[in-house]
Scaffold this motif. Sequence first.
Motif, PDB file in Angstrom:
ATOM      1  N   PRO A 243     -14.060 -15.776  12.085  1.00  0.00           N
ATOM      2  CA  PRO A 243     -15.481 -15.875  12.439  1.00  0.00           C
ATOM      3  C   PRO A 243     -16.203 -14.530  12.436  1.00  0.00           C
ATOM      4  O   PRO A 243     -17.349 -14.433  11.981  1.00  0.00           O
ATOM      5  CB  PRO A 243     -15.448 -16.473  13.850  1.00  0.00           C
ATOM      6  CG  PRO A 243     -14.159 -17.205  13.914  1.00  0.00           C
ATOM      7  CD  PRO A 243     -13.204 -16.416  13.068  1.00  0.00           C
ATOM      8  N   TRP A 244     -15.536 -13.498  12.906  1.00  0.00           N
ATOM      9  CA  TRP A 244     -16.143 -12.169  12.882  1.00  0.00           C
ATOM     10  C   TRP A 244     -16.360 -11.701  11.447  1.00  0.00           C
ATOM     11  O   TRP A 244     -17.413 -11.143  11.116  1.00  0.00           O
ATOM     12  CB  TRP A 244     -15.250 -11.179  13.634  1.00  0.00           C
ATOM     13  CG  TRP A 244     -15.710  -9.773  13.505  1.00  0.00           C
ATOM     14  CD1 TRP A 244     -16.716  -9.171  14.193  1.00  0.00           C
ATOM     15  CD2 TRP A 244     -15.190  -8.787  12.615  1.00  0.00           C
ATOM     16  NE1 TRP A 244     -16.848  -7.867  13.778  1.00  0.00           N
ATOM     17  CE2 TRP A 244     -15.917  -7.606  12.811  1.00  0.00           C
ATOM     18  CE3 TRP A 244     -14.161  -8.789  11.668  1.00  0.00           C
ATOM     19  CZ2 TRP A 244     -15.668  -6.441  12.113  1.00  0.00           C
ATOM     20  CZ3 TRP A 244     -13.909  -7.630  10.963  1.00  0.00           C
ATOM     21  CH2 TRP A 244     -14.657  -6.473  11.192  1.00  0.00           C
ATOM     22  N   MET A 245     -15.369 -11.919  10.589  1.00  0.00           N
ATOM     23  CA  MET A 245     -15.485 -11.520   9.189  1.00  0.00           C
ATOM     24  C   MET A 245     -16.626 -12.264   8.506  1.00  0.00           C
ATOM     25  O   MET A 245     -17.402 -11.675   7.751  1.00  0.00           O
ATOM     26  CB  MET A 245     -14.161 -11.778   8.465  1.00  0.00           C
ATOM     27  CG  MET A 245     -13.025 -10.906   8.942  1.00  0.00           C
ATOM     28  SD  MET A 245     -11.400 -11.475   8.453  1.00  0.00           S
ATOM     29  CE  MET A 245     -11.428 -11.129   6.718  1.00  0.00           C
ATOM     30  N   LEU A 246     -16.737 -13.549   8.779  1.00  0.00           N
ATOM     31  CA  LEU A 246     -17.806 -14.346   8.185  1.00  0.00           C
ATOM     32  C   LEU A 246     -19.173 -13.889   8.674  1.00  0.00           C
ATOM     33  O   LEU A 246     -20.127 -13.800   7.895  1.00  0.00           O
ATOM     34  CB  LEU A 246     -17.581 -15.822   8.493  1.00  0.00           C
ATOM     35  CG  LEU A 246     -18.520 -16.806   7.829  1.00  0.00           C
ATOM     36  CD1 LEU A 246     -18.406 -16.712   6.321  1.00  0.00           C
ATOM     37  CD2 LEU A 246     -18.212 -18.210   8.300  1.00  0.00           C
ATOM     38  N   THR A 247     -19.272 -13.574   9.954  1.00  0.00           N
ATOM     39  CA  THR A 247     -20.537 -13.084  10.505  1.00  0.00           C
ATOM     40  C   THR A 247     -20.927 -11.760   9.870  1.00  0.00           C
ATOM     41  O   THR A 247     -22.102 -11.550   9.522  1.00  0.00           O
ATOM     42  CB  THR A 247     -20.428 -12.921  12.031  1.00  0.00           C
ATOM     43  OG1 THR A 247     -20.075 -14.170  12.605  1.00  0.00           O
ATOM     44  CG2 THR A 247     -21.722 -12.433  12.627  1.00  0.00           C
ATOM     45  N   MET A 248     -19.966 -10.860   9.718  1.00  0.00           N
ATOM     46  CA  MET A 248     -20.260  -9.566   9.104  1.00  0.00           C
ATOM     47  C   MET A 248     -20.742  -9.744   7.662  1.00  0.00           C
ATOM     48  O   MET A 248     -21.705  -9.103   7.239  1.00  0.00           O
ATOM     49  CB  MET A 248     -19.014  -8.673   9.129  1.00  0.00           C
ATOM     50  CG  MET A 248     -18.591  -8.232  10.505  1.00  0.00           C
ATOM     51  SD  MET A 248     -19.783  -7.181  11.314  1.00  0.00           S
ATOM     52  CE  MET A 248     -19.646  -5.717  10.340  1.00  0.00           C
ATOM     53  N   MET A 249     -20.081 -10.607   6.910  1.00  0.00           N
ATOM     54  CA  MET A 249     -20.463 -10.807   5.509  1.00  0.00           C
ATOM     55  C   MET A 249     -21.831 -11.487   5.385  1.00  0.00           C
ATOM     56  O   MET A 249     -22.641 -11.105   4.531  1.00  0.00           O
ATOM     57  CB  MET A 249     -19.402 -11.624   4.781  1.00  0.00           C
ATOM     58  CG  MET A 249     -18.128 -10.849   4.516  1.00  0.00           C
ATOM     59  SD  MET A 249     -18.381  -9.336   3.582  1.00  0.00           S
ATOM     60  CE  MET A 249     -18.943  -9.979   2.030  1.00  0.00           C
ATOM     61  N   THR A 250     -22.108 -12.486   6.218  1.00  0.00           N
ATOM     62  CA  THR A 250     -23.410 -13.148   6.125  1.00  0.00           C
ATOM     63  C   THR A 250     -24.535 -12.218   6.564  1.00  0.00           C
ATOM     64  O   THR A 250     -25.615 -12.230   5.967  1.00  0.00           O
ATOM     65  CB  THR A 250     -23.443 -14.444   6.945  1.00  0.00           C
ATOM     66  OG1 THR A 250     -23.017 -14.178   8.276  1.00  0.00           O
ATOM     67  CG2 THR A 250     -22.574 -15.508   6.330  1.00  0.00           C
ATOM     68  N   ASP A 251     -24.301 -11.390   7.591  1.00  0.00           N
ATOM     69  CA  ASP A 251     -25.317 -10.415   7.991  1.00  0.00           C
ATOM     70  C   ASP A 251     -25.576  -9.400   6.884  1.00  0.00           C
ATOM     71  O   ASP A 251     -26.719  -9.037   6.618  1.00  0.00           O
ATOM     72  CB  ASP A 251     -24.895  -9.683   9.268  1.00  0.00           C
ATOM     73  CG  ASP A 251     -24.950 -10.572  10.492  1.00  0.00           C
ATOM     74  OD1 ASP A 251     -25.561 -11.663  10.428  1.00  0.00           O
ATOM     75  OD2 ASP A 251     -24.361 -10.179  11.525  1.00  0.00           O
ATOM     76  N   TYR A 252     -24.510  -8.960   6.231  1.00  0.00           N
ATOM     77  CA  TYR A 252     -24.665  -8.005   5.135  1.00  0.00           C
ATOM     78  C   TYR A 252     -25.447  -8.626   3.978  1.00  0.00           C
ATOM     79  O   TYR A 252     -26.372  -8.012   3.444  1.00  0.00           O
ATOM     80  CB  TYR A 252     -23.292  -7.521   4.652  1.00  0.00           C
ATOM     81  CG  TYR A 252     -23.371  -6.718   3.386  1.00  0.00           C
ATOM     82  CD1 TYR A 252     -23.891  -5.439   3.388  1.00  0.00           C
ATOM     83  CD2 TYR A 252     -22.930  -7.250   2.175  1.00  0.00           C
ATOM     84  CE1 TYR A 252     -23.973  -4.702   2.220  1.00  0.00           C
ATOM     85  CE2 TYR A 252     -23.009  -6.519   1.007  1.00  0.00           C
ATOM     86  CZ  TYR A 252     -23.536  -5.255   1.042  1.00  0.00           C
ATOM     87  OH  TYR A 252     -23.625  -4.530  -0.123  1.00  0.00           O
ATOM     88  N   MET A 253     -25.095  -9.845   3.596  1.00  0.00           N
ATOM     89  CA  MET A 253     -25.798 -10.503   2.491  1.00  0.00           C
ATOM     90  C   MET A 253     -27.254 -10.781   2.848  1.00  0.00           C
ATOM     91  O   MET A 253     -28.140 -10.659   1.996  1.00  0.00           O
ATOM     92  CB  MET A 253     -25.092 -11.795   2.102  1.00  0.00           C
ATOM     93  CG  MET A 253     -23.796 -11.569   1.350  1.00  0.00           C
ATOM     94  SD  MET A 253     -23.978 -10.509  -0.092  1.00  0.00           S
ATOM     95  CE  MET A 253     -25.107 -11.431  -1.087  1.00  0.00           C
ATOM     96  N   ARG A 254     -27.504 -11.124   4.099  1.00  0.00           N
ATOM     97  CA  ARG A 254     -28.878 -11.344   4.538  1.00  0.00           C
ATOM     98  C   ARG A 254     -29.684 -10.049   4.418  1.00  0.00           C
ATOM     99  O   ARG A 254     -30.827 -10.052   3.951  1.00  0.00           O
ATOM    100  CB  ARG A 254     -28.898 -11.867   5.968  1.00  0.00           C
ATOM    101  CG  ARG A 254     -30.272 -12.304   6.424  1.00  0.00           C
ATOM    102  CD  ARG A 254     -30.244 -12.959   7.794  1.00  0.00           C
ATOM    103  NE  ARG A 254     -29.526 -14.229   7.697  1.00  0.00           N
ATOM    104  CZ  ARG A 254     -28.461 -14.556   8.435  1.00  0.00           C
ATOM    105  NH1 ARG A 254     -27.988 -13.720   9.323  1.00  0.00           N
ATOM    106  NH2 ARG A 254     -27.891 -15.726   8.300  1.00  0.00           N
ATOM    107  N   ARG A 255     -29.088  -8.917   4.825  1.00  0.00           N
ATOM    108  CA  ARG A 255     -29.774  -7.630   4.697  1.00  0.00           C
ATOM    109  C   ARG A 255     -30.031  -7.271   3.248  1.00  0.00           C
ATOM    110  O   ARG A 255     -31.116  -6.798   2.886  1.00  0.00           O
ATOM    111  CB  ARG A 255     -28.944  -6.526   5.363  1.00  0.00           C
ATOM    112  CG  ARG A 255     -29.123  -6.389   6.831  1.00  0.00           C
ATOM    113  CD  ARG A 255     -28.576  -5.065   7.356  1.00  0.00           C
ATOM    114  NE  ARG A 255     -27.339  -4.635   6.748  1.00  0.00           N
ATOM    115  CZ  ARG A 255     -26.110  -4.848   7.240  1.00  0.00           C
ATOM    116  NH1 ARG A 255     -25.973  -5.523   8.355  1.00  0.00           N
ATOM    117  NH2 ARG A 255     -25.048  -4.400   6.610  1.00  0.00           N
ATOM    118  N   VAL A 256     -29.037  -7.486   2.389  1.00  0.00           N
ATOM    119  CA  VAL A 256     -29.184  -7.143   0.968  1.00  0.00           C
ATOM    120  C   VAL A 256     -30.282  -7.991   0.335  1.00  0.00           C
ATOM    121  O   VAL A 256     -31.147  -7.476  -0.379  1.00  0.00           O
ATOM    122  CB  VAL A 256     -27.845  -7.329   0.226  1.00  0.00           C
ATOM    123  CG1 VAL A 256     -28.046  -7.293  -1.274  1.00  0.00           C
ATOM    124  CG2 VAL A 256     -26.857  -6.265   0.646  1.00  0.00           C
TER     125      VAL A 256
END
Length: 89
Positions: free
Chosen positions: A67-80
């Motif tokens: 869940p932490w990994m998924l949150t980090m990746m979705t936050d990163y993609m949202r920022r990009v």
Amino acid sequence: MTPESVMTIGRTAMEMTILVASPVLLVTLVVGLLVSVFQAATQINDASLSFIPKIIAVLATFALAGPWMLTMMTDYMRRVLTDLPGVIG
């Protein structure tokens, strides 16, 4: 799009890759080291003995840190994707 913005995007992508992959890699490293020490101490040289604990450890790591990994990746993609119009034009 300036060379500085391209380098910033690339650096951020590499940092995110290292950050997300590190829990799984560290757990695999530790389990592999422990199994190797056990094999050296007992002189048991079975390939499945080193393979099965690593798989179990990786699955447990994904269950705990997933869940932490998924949150980090979705936050990163949202920022990009949010910053993309500003970077292009």
